[in-house]
Enzyme design. Structure first.
Site, PDB file in Angstrom:
ATOM      1  CG  HIS A   1      -8.594  15.606 -12.550  1.00  0.00           C
ATOM      2  ND1 HIS A   1      -9.866  14.964 -12.743  1.00  0.00           N
ATOM      3  CD2 HIS A   1      -8.536  15.471 -11.200  1.00  0.00           C
ATOM      4  CE1 HIS A   1     -10.313  14.442 -11.840  1.00  0.00           C
ATOM      5  NE2 HIS A   1      -9.460  14.710 -10.582  1.00  0.00           N
TER       6      HIS A   1
HETATM    7  C1  LIG Z   1     -10.584  18.766  -4.368  1.00  0.00           C
HETATM    8  C2  LIG Z   1      -9.811  17.490  -4.985  1.00  0.00           C
HETATM    9  C3  LIG Z   1     -10.288  16.329  -5.373  1.00  0.00           C
HETATM   10  C4  LIG Z   1      -9.498  15.335  -6.228  1.00  0.00           C
HETATM   11  N1  LIG Z   1     -10.057  14.082  -6.307  1.00  0.00           N
HETATM   12  C5  LIG Z   1      -9.487  13.072  -6.844  1.00  0.00           C
HETATM   13  C6  LIG Z   1     -10.010  11.993  -7.182  1.00  0.00           C
HETATM   14  O1  LIG Z   1     -10.933  11.662  -6.728  1.00  0.00           O
HETATM   15  N2  LIG Z   1      -9.453  10.858  -7.864  1.00  0.00           N
HETATM   16  C7  LIG Z   1      -8.068  11.250  -8.377  1.00  0.00           C
HETATM   17  O2  LIG Z   1      -7.529  10.556  -8.970  1.00  0.00           O
HETATM   18  N3  LIG Z   1      -7.409  12.661  -8.047  1.00  0.00           N
HETATM   19  C8  LIG Z   1      -8.247  13.623  -7.391  1.00  0.00           C
HETATM   20  N4  LIG Z   1      -7.459  14.645  -7.164  1.00  0.00           N
HETATM   21  C9  LIG Z   1      -6.122  15.024  -7.692  1.00  0.00           C
HETATM   22  C10 LIG Z   1      -5.190  14.536  -6.806  1.00  0.00           C
HETATM   23  O3  LIG Z   1      -5.305  14.913  -5.639  1.00  0.00           O
HETATM   24  C11 LIG Z   1      -3.710  14.581  -7.351  1.00  0.00           C
HETATM   25  O4  LIG Z   1      -3.782  14.139  -8.760  1.00  0.00           O
HETATM   26  C12 LIG Z   1      -2.609  13.972  -6.696  1.00  0.00           C
HETATM   27  O5  LIG Z   1      -2.628  14.619  -5.298  1.00  0.00           O
HETATM   28  C13 LIG Z   1      -1.390  14.430  -7.090  1.00  0.00           C
HETATM   29  O6  LIG Z   1      -0.145  13.973  -6.598  1.00  0.00           O
HETATM   30  P1  LIG Z   1       1.117  14.590  -6.363  1.00  0.00           P
HETATM   31  O7  LIG Z   1       2.021  14.153  -5.663  1.00  0.00           O
HETATM   32  O8  LIG Z   1       1.703  14.869  -8.080  1.00  0.00           O
HETATM   33  O9  LIG Z   1       0.892  16.267  -6.070  1.00  0.00           O
HETATM   34  P2  LIG Z   1       0.502  16.919  -4.833  1.00  0.00           P
HETATM   35  O10 LIG Z   1      -0.452  15.896  -4.015  1.00  0.00           O
HETATM   36  O11 LIG Z   1      -0.030  18.244  -5.181  1.00  0.00           O
HETATM   37  O12 LIG Z   1       1.699  17.183  -3.909  1.00  0.00           O
HETATM   38  C14 LIG Z   1       2.841  18.220  -4.287  1.00  0.00           C
HETATM   39  C15 LIG Z   1       3.363  18.656  -3.169  1.00  0.00           C
HETATM   40  O13 LIG Z   1       4.608  19.616  -3.616  1.00  0.00           O
HETATM   41  C16 LIG Z   1       4.383  20.725  -2.813  1.00  0.00           C
HETATM   42  N5  LIG Z   1       5.301  21.503  -3.347  1.00  0.00           N
HETATM   43  C17 LIG Z   1       4.744  22.238  -4.753  1.00  0.00           C
HETATM   44  N6  LIG Z   1       5.975  23.064  -5.150  1.00  0.00           N
HETATM   45  C18 LIG Z   1       6.830  23.076  -4.140  1.00  0.00           C
HETATM   46  C19 LIG Z   1       8.090  23.557  -4.095  1.00  0.00           C
HETATM   47  N7  LIG Z   1       8.479  24.522  -4.791  1.00  0.00           N
HETATM   48  N8  LIG Z   1       8.980  23.294  -2.879  1.00  0.00           N
HETATM   49  C20 LIG Z   1       8.299  22.474  -2.038  1.00  0.00           C
HETATM   50  N9  LIG Z   1       7.131  21.607  -2.181  1.00  0.00           N
HETATM   51  C21 LIG Z   1       6.491  22.108  -3.309  1.00  0.00           C
HETATM   52  C22 LIG Z   1       3.201  21.125  -2.460  1.00  0.00           C
HETATM   53  O14 LIG Z   1       2.858  22.004  -1.283  1.00  0.00           O
HETATM   54  C23 LIG Z   1       2.365  19.776  -2.355  1.00  0.00           C
HETATM   55  O15 LIG Z   1       2.008  19.370  -1.029  1.00  0.00           O
HETATM   56  C24 LIG Z   1      -8.311  15.693  -6.530  1.00  0.00           C
HETATM   57  C25 LIG Z   1      -7.772  17.069  -6.398  1.00  0.00           C
HETATM   58  C26 LIG Z   1      -8.458  18.050  -5.203  1.00  0.00           C
HETATM   59  C27 LIG Z   1      -7.947  19.237  -5.140  1.00  0.00           C
END
Ligand SMILES: Cc1cc2nc3c(=O)[nH]c(=O)nc-3n(C[C@H](O)[C@H](O)[C@H](O)COP(=O)(O)OP(=O)(O)OC[C@H]3O[C@@H](n4cnc5c(N)ncnc54)[C@H](O)[C@@H]3O)c2cc1C
Ligand code: SF4
Lengths: 579, 246
Positions: free
Chosen positions: A500
């Protein structure tokens, strides 16, 4: 030679929750969108061998490959930052779906207090409640304005839940009812009620029933298989971008998902983003993808890094307090307590990522802080996520970590211990920030992101308070031994805490003190949107994804509006609150 | 209340002691067989060993000297010893698990950032060694023997249990000098790898016959608990492993 591709309406960097939401909403409007994802393609069919603690939970089978890219870390600005060589404290995602594949699914709405935290705190406790070192500020949006977007995310994901008596007010019920309860949760709820607290079932993206979302995607019913957090769901029962927004975007025919594409730069000219430059990670070829709108959806860490690397916005300077990119990085404190029961065994190995019960009595401003040495608080929960044997060896303090006694005790307590734990809020501090590292580079020759972070006095005081409250509940639950968690001397990058991470590209009403407006649009660059928890001006006492999902839906609306009308979507408010 | 089936557990232990049997195969002068002989003072009695399928995956991928592998085995057995609850690291196949892991991605830090420069960090900055894990294990294991010879004039495998513990404790307390890594870092790696070997899916070569899971009353990889999640009583479920998912 960089190969220049045909221009598209919008390009997203990263295809997780935020990238998927943007892609689905824009593609439904008939806009053509390219999603660039550094990792590989994956889907439910990849998860048939997923019940493997060693491969996925211990060796991080679904997470970021740090051999290619990581960050550097130090506790204090005057320390030498060193690379996080292996993952630990947090587990960033990689591959289609991002961390949304292996998240738990605990899906919260931040409190009304959160969005106006500075003005509300000042009003109630005076301007000196926290010292000047805490860079607390309002978000430039109210909860009421965000409420419909929260609901939209919950509908997409089909969230299963029940009314939180002390939570943010809701216009609608959850799309699906709460998950099944279990004896462990019942025990917690009963104890909490005895203590005159207000327990309820945790809102969950592990669905209580099969559900069809408004986009026509079906999410299945959770099987309580116990391999949820850190694992993908083999049943398609955990809401993830892969079973919701990505297929929705695909079906329109307007979305192209391009995997193995690592974005290294946001291209810009005369204050306008022109596209992105990326590397095909398999061939090493470089491409330029021009677009009318560039959307950074690459998680907190890469959103910040790409801006710093592309020299967009003014980097934050902890000495002067000026600049905004990298500012207000926050994390969370994982307070709580462990309880050991001599005469009872629980089915701790069963469960689901969001099977839990919570009390919000010590969260946000739900209690009086006048005589307390901290602000905010945290949600206190018991969760039954499915205990696993390699990493779960519960032993009372002072038990040796190996040998005969260790073995005896860890076997004995595996099914005889329970924990109550907090998602503790984290307030921004002037010395906690993100910048670019001068010494270490990623596999593509670009500087790593540098994290400067330590726990603050506020964190320590809050940690102690919440851990005591957790211990009270465990005593009431009848535990024979209760031990409160202790906060480490400094923030430690090694043990897992939470994924987080927040801040770095924060939202606000004033361009002097924030990077994006409340549509996640950059103040400095109208056609660049930066979406995710990077926009959080502080971190609340809940998991972040419900809130970042809401912000992503609002950003999508903003992008559509921008493509129509152009210009800044929000008027800057120069008088916004700042310490 | 680890008492449910004490009787059978004790007799299993006696069986191990007396027969030189190791889960995972008949031991006739094999590596672990000779080790057990040393550790438990028993002689090898292959004739009394039960008819067990030979496990052809119990051979060495990484270690080249039998002595190193024996030292590893003895050390893991001190970390996770055989007791009244059931088998220890040796009988569970943990040394094979570690050997196989060292030969692969784990031993070679495939998913880790290994670019320099390397500096010693604070205790809060994590792994900063330029060495790969397999190099750390090899060095650490040789150092276990070196320390044993220096302190007790004998190899680690030949020491009394208390003496072995003493040596391991000195590693844990950073009292032993290693190159490019501290002895406590090596010890922590050895400890966590031992637990992983005891409890990971048997597909990796440890947790033989799911005995690690059985001791912990952990049912392994079940498909679903939807029909039991609400029940009040504790469920004793026969474990299942990933090969059932194929
Ligand atoms: C084990 C675990 C448990 C969790 N449990 C919870 C929960 O219960 N409740 C909750 O609210 N949240 C939880 N989270 C957090 C939640 O997963 C994240 O808040 C959420 O996935 C964020 O979404 P996002 O789209 O911002 O980023 P992400 O899901 O991380 O997606 C970002 C994507 O961008 C890609 N990327 C990064 N840099 C580049 C680049 N330079 N070029 C191309 N692609 C790139 C990455 O590969 C990734 O696929 C948990 C996380 C983990 C790891
Ligand atoms: S607990 Fe439920 S949602 Fe989670 S992986 Fe298992 S079946 Fe899927």
């Amino acid at each position: 030679m960089v190969k220049k591709l045909d221009k598209v309406d919008a390009v997203t960097v990263g295809v997780g929750w935020t990238g998927g939401i943007i892609a689905a909403e824009l593609a439904k409007e008939g806009l053509n969108v390219v999603g660039l994802e550094r990792g590989s393609d994956r889907d439910t069919e990849d998860f048939q061998m997923i019940h493997d603690e060693y491969r996925y939970a211990v060796r991080y089978g679904l997470m970021q490959d740090t051999s290619k890219e990581t960050l550097t870390f130090r506790n204090k600005p005057d320390e030498r930052a060193l690379p996080m060589r292996q993952l630990g404290s947090f587990l960033p995602g990689e591959g289609v779906g991002g961390a949304g594949d292996h998240w738990n699914g605990q899906t919260w709405r931040f409190l009304p207090y959160d969005f106006q935290i500075k003005s509300e705190t000042d009003k109630e406790y005076g301007e000196d409640k926290l010292s000047e070192d805490y860079t607390l500020q309002d978000w430039g949006i109210t909860y009421d304005e965000l409420e419909p977007y929260f609901y939209k995310f919950e509908q997409t994901a089909g969230i299963s839940g029940e009314e939180n008596p002390l939570g943010a007010p809701r216009e609608n019920d959850y799309p699906t009812g709460p998950m099944k309860s279990s004896p462990i949760l019942d025990r917690f709820k009963e104890a909490a009620k005895n203590l005159e607290l207000h327990p309820f079932q945790m809102p969950s993206a592990n669905l209580s029933e099969q559900y069809e979302n408004p986009d026509g995607e079906t999410i299945n019913a959770c099987q309580y298989c116990g391999f949820c957090e850190r694992f993908g769901c083999e049943y398609g029962a955990k809401s993830s971008p892969n079973v919701t927004v990505i297929p929705t975007a695909m079906k329109t025919g307007n979305f192209e998902l391009r995997t193995d594409s690592n974005v290294v730069e946001v291209l810009h000219e005369n204050g306008k983003a022109t596209g992105v430059r990326y590397v095909d990670v398999k061939t090493g070829e470089e491409f330029e993808q021009p677009a009318d709108v560039v959307v950074l959806t690459s998680y907190v860490l890469n959103n910040t890094r790409l801006l710093l690397q592309s020299e967009i916005g003014e980097p934050y300077d902890p000495e002067t307090g000026e600049g905004v990119i990298g500012k207000n990085y926050c994390y969370q404190i994982t307070a709580g307590a462990d309880g050991y029961f001599e005469n009872e065994k629980f089915n701790t190995f069963m469960g689901a990522g969001s099977l839990g019960a919570t009390v919000d009595d010590f969260n946000g401003n739900n209690f009086d802080h006048t005589d307390l040495d901290f602000i905010h608080g945290g949600s206190l929960s018991i969760t039954q996520t499915g205990r696993r044997p390699i990493e779960s060896n519960p032993i009372p303090k002072d038990t040796p970590k190996w040998g005969k006694e260790f073995k005896e005790q860890s076997l004995h307590y595996f099914n005889r211990s329970l924990s109550v734990s907090a998602e503790g809020a984290s307030m921004p501090h002037r010395n906690n920030y993100l910048s670019l590292d001068e010494n270490y580079k990623d596999a593509y020759g670009n500087p790593l992101l540098k994290l400067t972070y330590d726990f603050t006095e506020q964190d320590r005081n809050l940690h102690k308070y919440l851990s005591e409250k957790a211990a009270d509940i465990l005593h009431e639950m009848g535990a024979d031994i209760v031990e409160e968690n202790e906060i480490s001397e400094h923030y430690d990058i090694v043990p897992y805490q939470t994924t987080h991470n927040t801040g770095g590209v924060i939202m606000g009403g004033d361009p002097e003190t924030s990077a994006v407006n409340n549509y996640s649009q950059m103040w400095d660059m109208d056609n660049l949107f930066v979406v995710g928890a990077s926009a959080f001006a502080h971190n609340s006492g809940y998991n972040p994804t419900g809130t970042l999902g809401a912000l992503a839906y609002r950003a999508a609306e903003g992008i559509i509006k921008f493509l129509d009308e152009g210009g800044q979507l929000v008027q800057a408010d120069k008088n916004s609150q700042l310490v | 209340m680890a008492d449910e089936s004490k009787g059978t557990k004790i007799s299993r232990r006696k069986f191990v002691k007396n027969s030189g049997y190791v889960a995972g195969g008949v031991v006739g002068g094999g590596l672990i067989g000779s080790l057990l002989g040393v550790n438990f003072g028993g002689t090898e009695q292959t004739s009394t060993a039960p008819a067990q399928e030979t496990k052809f995956n119990q051979a060495l991928m990484y270690f080249t000297r039998q002595a190193d592998f024996n030292t590893l085995g003895a050390a893991t057995e001190r970390i996770f010893p055989t007791d009244d609850n059931g088998p220890g690291a040796l009988e569970l196949g943990v040394p094979y698990f570690i050997d196989h892991q060292l030969a692969g991605a784990y031993g070679n830090n495939d998913n880790e950032y290994m670019q320099g420069p390397f500096y010693t960090g604070t205790p809060f900055q994590g792994y900063q060694s330029a060495l790969k894990r397999h190099e750390i294990f090899m060095q650490g294991i040789r150092a276990l023997d070196r320390e044993s010879e220096a302190n007790f004039n004998d190899s680690f495998t030949n020491l009394e249990e208390e003496q072995q513990d003493e040596i391991l404790q000195s590693f844990e307390a950073d009292e032993v000098e290693l190159k490019g890594v501290t002895s406590s870092e090596f010890f922590e790696m050895l400890r966590t790898a031992t637990l992983a070997g005891a409890y990971s899916d048997p597909l990796y070569g440890g947790n033989d016959d799911m005995e690690g899971w059985k001791m912990k009353e952990y049912p392994g990889s079940q498909m679903s608990y939807i029909n039991e999640i609400e029940d009040d009583d504790f469920k004793e479920i026969e474990p299942s492993a990933l090969n059932e998912h194929l």
